[in-house]
Design an enzyme around this catalytic site. Structure first.
Site, PDB file in Angstrom:
ATOM      1  N   ASP A 160     -31.043  10.987  38.041  1.00 31.48           N
ATOM      2  CA  ASP A 160     -31.874  11.392  36.922  1.00 31.48           C
ATOM      3  C   ASP A 160     -33.274  11.594  37.513  1.00 31.48           C
ATOM      4  OD1 ASP A 160     -33.009  12.073  34.564  1.00 31.48           O
ATOM      5  OD2 ASP A 160     -32.259  10.362  33.421  1.00 31.48           O
TER       6      ASP A 160
HETATM    7  C1  BGC Z   1     -33.823  12.849  31.471  1.00 37.62           C
HETATM    8  C2  BGC Z   1     -32.613  13.703  31.843  1.00 37.62           C
HETATM    9  C3  BGC Z   1     -33.055  15.110  32.081  1.00 37.62           C
HETATM   10  C4  BGC Z   1     -34.091  15.112  33.190  1.00 37.62           C
HETATM   11  C5  BGC Z   1     -34.619  16.496  33.519  1.00 37.62           C
HETATM   12  C6  BGC Z   1     -34.928  12.971  32.498  1.00 37.62           C
HETATM   13  O1  BGC Z   1     -36.074  12.343  32.050  1.00 37.62           O
HETATM   14  O2  BGC Z   1     -33.434  11.507  31.342  1.00 37.62           O
HETATM   15  O3  BGC Z   1     -31.673  13.650  30.812  1.00 37.62           O
HETATM   16  O4  BGC Z   1     -31.962  15.912  32.406  1.00 37.62           O
HETATM   17  O5  BGC Z   1     -35.201  14.327  32.771  1.00 37.62           O
HETATM   18  O6  BGC Z   1     -35.395  16.980  32.491  1.00 37.62           O
END
Ligand code: BGC
Length: 758
Positions: free
Chosen positions: A228
């Site tokens: 993530d």
């Molecule tokens: C989120 C993800 C997301 C990623 C990219 C993170 O903060 O938890 O779900 O895909 O950011 O935007």
């Protein structure tokens, strides 16, 4: 690109470079070797392709269709629909040159307070997995990858980047990994995204048990694991755990660490190569990708309206106040600023820049006859203060109109990615408005916009009509107009339980945790499984939703009464539409173990089917239940098993409205050997006929009593019961004095497990 050749040609430096992104959204390219860069973008209910790949913000993405968020979509229980949504989002991804879509998210809604619940499908792992499987298939059939997220146990936003989910093995497998496991098996997502949090003390991004032993080794996942955004803490540990790609990039400090560790021999070259190969394989999968293909955004908008219609849930309809008949309405009041600026999606990384957006108030005005008088007022302020002037304005409208539509719900300051809710109530400015307006006009209907369960007694009791409009995407304005006036018949059912009060919720005593540890003390009893077990009446149960049609369930048949490994059970049932309105009904099938000695939920969703039925017609549904649906994770055997025994098959229109109960016997796939160990009590030995025989023989040979029954018959009643509950070793130590009991047990175990009697 030939992946093996490319890997051979890469230098150590290039390999580490590939393992972290180029910027916020892309991987790096290496022209020398023919490795291209690929683009990754959010998200689960629409595309958020940032115009500038260096932009890590939330706003500023290309226009894209905003579909209902997952909690809404899951309330459609419509596999085909979610598949088409996947296809449409993928077409937009291709158009904008996005290779991998960062979704879907299948974290289980452990507590309705989780601020990000709108981005997840359900409290039920089976429903979540079905939704995600159909979505992923839709996206990947178009040649675009997906990222199944957030692996795993990201069930609250509070301290999401440090919190450790303290969770027992059974709960981890049965509730929190169930959907991931099933989806990996059935839909093969190209990538899996790890979560931010820790699990039993170890960050997901470096969790060898989770990523390597479970995902890779046990589930044979050979796709790419990505972090993530910002979830990597220790890059070396994460690469050892087989996390391939660190996002966002670049990450020169971490790249350098990998090089140092390889050069010092601390990290194996093969470990890095494994991840590089996984990333190269991902890039290779996108080779037929043709960006800039034209997209029919109009068509996608139509699908967004259809998806919103199917997701919306009718919760209350006293005296058939809905649908409204436009021919009979002289005047109507529309109150609440959500009618002007509806909440159509959640705040955070899934935020889509919609291609169309029509306010419900405009859609309703357009729909009504010119003669109908329409009045609008904001109803509440943007912040949570009761504004008496706005209330007076609303009451004046309520006093002079035939019907009032109140648009209310949860504003963004209450519900978002990144923080949790404090309670389950509507803001007082909304609930007070509802109570007052309903008091002034008894024909007042409430339409909600919120991404997760809410509660409230007074305001819910005060209204005869209540519609859960969820965060239903850019088609909401059109969809809600069609539903309010009967051009469409509501057919959604809740994908999560709405409780009476926060204190009733499963995680209440174990949320949000302290010192960065949260105990999943409720175990597998999450969602309806908790309310069932504790016999708590919810406000609106899981699977509940009304229709303008009236359905009757008749003639239920099962094709068998005994189920064995490799077989399926077919449930057939007739659903009769006893109304003059065509509609859709979601038939739910739950599995209930009867008198199980294991600590299992009262019932679990095993299958469902959504049927369209014309007015005054009947339709026969055929619903199949797989043998695997009876699976449970056994912590002693450390594997998924089917416990033998009687099960009830419950067929109903919600988790609390069961229409038919049928009974079947399920044969186990457990090897008898696995049922017995050195802790097994005498009663358990005797329950297995083959073992009883061996034991009788043992009693005869070593103790000089013909058989166990004779021994038990010689005991006084209460003592007999006590002895039956004792481990066999204890019984042996009472009866055999010249050989250690432990030795006897080992001997016996070897005998029963090797003499072919099993
Ligand atoms: C989120 C993800 C997301 C990623 C990219 C993170 O903060 O938890 O779900 O895909 O950011 O935007």
């Amino acid at each position: 690109m030939n992946v093996k050749d490319a890997l051979k040609k890469m230098t150590l430096f290039e390999k580490t470079q590939l393992c972290s992104g180029l910027n916020s959204w892309q991987t790096k390219s290496f022209q020398r070797i023919g490795i291209k860069s690929i683009f990754l973008s959010d998200g689960p209910h629409g595309l958020r392709k940032m115009k500038d790949p260096d932009d890590s913000g939330i706003e500023g993405s290309e226009p894209a269709t905003c579909f209902p968020t997952p909690s809404a979509l899951a309330s459609s229980w419509n596999d085909e629909l979610i598949h088409s949504v996947g296809v449409s989002i993928a077409k937009e991804a291709v158009h904008y040159g996005v290779d991998v879509l960062l979704g879907p998210g299948v974290n289980i809604k452990r507590t309705p307070l989780c601020g990000r619940n709108f981005e997840y499908y359900s409290e039920d792992p089976y429903l979540s997995s079905e939704m995600a499987i159909n979505f992923i298939r839709g996206v990947q059939e178009m040649g675009v990858g997906t990222s199944l997220k957030h692996f795993a146990c990201n069930n609250q936003e509070y301290h999401r980047m440090s919190m450790s989910a303290q969770i027992d093995e059974k709960t981890l497998f049965e509730t929190y990994l169930y959907a991931f496991r099933r989806i990996i098996k059935k839909a093969s997502p190209w990538t899996v995204m790890c979560s931010y949090n820790r699990i039993n003390g170890i960050y997901s991004s470096e969790n060898v048990f989770l990523l390597k032993e479970i995902l890779r080794e046990s589930w044979n996942y050979n796709g790419t694991i990505i972090s993530d955004w910002g979830a990597v803490w220790d890059r070396v540990k994460s690469i050892e755990a087989t996390l391939d790609l660190e996002m966002p990039g670049p990450s020169p400090v971490n790249d350098k660490k990998i090089i140092e560790e390889i050069e010092s021999g601390e990290l194996k070259k093969e470990t890095l190569d494994f991840s590089v190969e996984n990333i190269l394989n991902l890039i290779e999968k996108t080779k037929n990708f043709k960006p800039n293909e034209k997209v029919d955004f109009e068509k996608n908008h139509e699908l967004a309206v259809k998806a919103a219609v199917e997701s919306i849930v009718l919760l209350k309809n006293e005296n058939g106040i809905l649908p409204l008949n436009r021919a009979e309405i002289g005047s109507i009041g529309i109150i609440g600023s959500f009618a002007e600026k509806p909440r159509i999606q959640g705040l955070g990384s899934s935020r889509v820049n919609p291609t169309h957006l029509r306010a419900p108030v405009d859609c309703i005005k357009e729909y009504l006859n010119d003669e109908t008088k329409v009045y609008y007022s904001k109803g509440y302020a943007d912040e949570d203060i009761v504004d008496e002037n706005l209330i007076d304005e609303a009451l004046e409208i309520a006093g002079k109109t035939d019907f009032v539509l109140i648009f209310a719900g949860l504003p963004e300051y209450i519900e978002s990615e990144g923080y949790d809710r404090n309670d389950l109530e509507l803001p007082r400015s909304h609930s007070y408005l509802i109570e007052k307006v309903c008091e002034a006009n008894s024909n007042s209907i409430v339409v909600l916009n919120n991404g997760s369960a809410i509660t409230g007694k007074e305001w819910i009791d005060s209204t005869p009509g209540l519609i859960e409009g969820w965060l239903a995407g850019q088609g909401f304005g059109e969809a809600i107009t069609k539903i309010l006036f009967g051009d469409e018949n509501p057919s959604g059912k809740l994908s999560e339980t709405f409780p009476v009060k926060l204190e009733d919720t499963p995680a209440f005593l174990n949320y949000p945790g302290e010192n960065d540890e949260v105990f999943y003390g409720e175990g597998n009893f999450v969602g309806y499984k908790y309310y069932d077990k504790k016999k708590i009446k919810p406000l609106f149960p899981f699977g509940y939703g009304m229709s303008y049609s009236k359905f009757r369930y008749e003639n239920c048949n099962l094709d068998k009464t005994v189920l064995r490994k490799g077989e399926k059970i077919s449930v057939e049932i007739t659903v009769k539409n006893e109304s003059e309105i065509a509609g859709k009904e979601i038939i739910q099938v739950y599995l209930k173990p009867v008198n199980s000695k294991y600590n299992l939920p009262e019932k679990s969703l095993g299958a469902y089917s959504k049927l369209f039925i014309e007015a005054d017609e009947s339709k026969r549904a055929l619903i199949e239940i797989d043998y695997d649906s009876f699976e449970h994770y056994d912590t002693a055997m450390k594997k998924w098993v089917i416990y033998p025994g009687e099960y009830e098959i419950l067929i109903g229109s919600s988790s609390r409205d069961i229409k038919f109960i049928e009974r079947i016997t399920v044969f186990s796939d457990i090897d008898k050997k696995d049922l017995i160990n050195k802790f097994s009590i005498l009663k358990e030995w005797l329950e297995i006929p083959d073992y009883r025989e061996v034991l009788d023989e043992f009693f005869d040979r070593f103790i000089g009593i013909d058989n166990v029954e004779d021994y038990l018959n010689g005991l006084e009643n209460e003592f007999r019961r006590m002895v039956l509950e004792m481990p066999l070793k204890t019984v042996f130590s009472m009866l055999i004095k010249d050989v250690p009991a432990e030795e006897m047990i080992d001997k016996l175990l070897i005998e029963v497990k090797s003499n072919g009697k099993t």
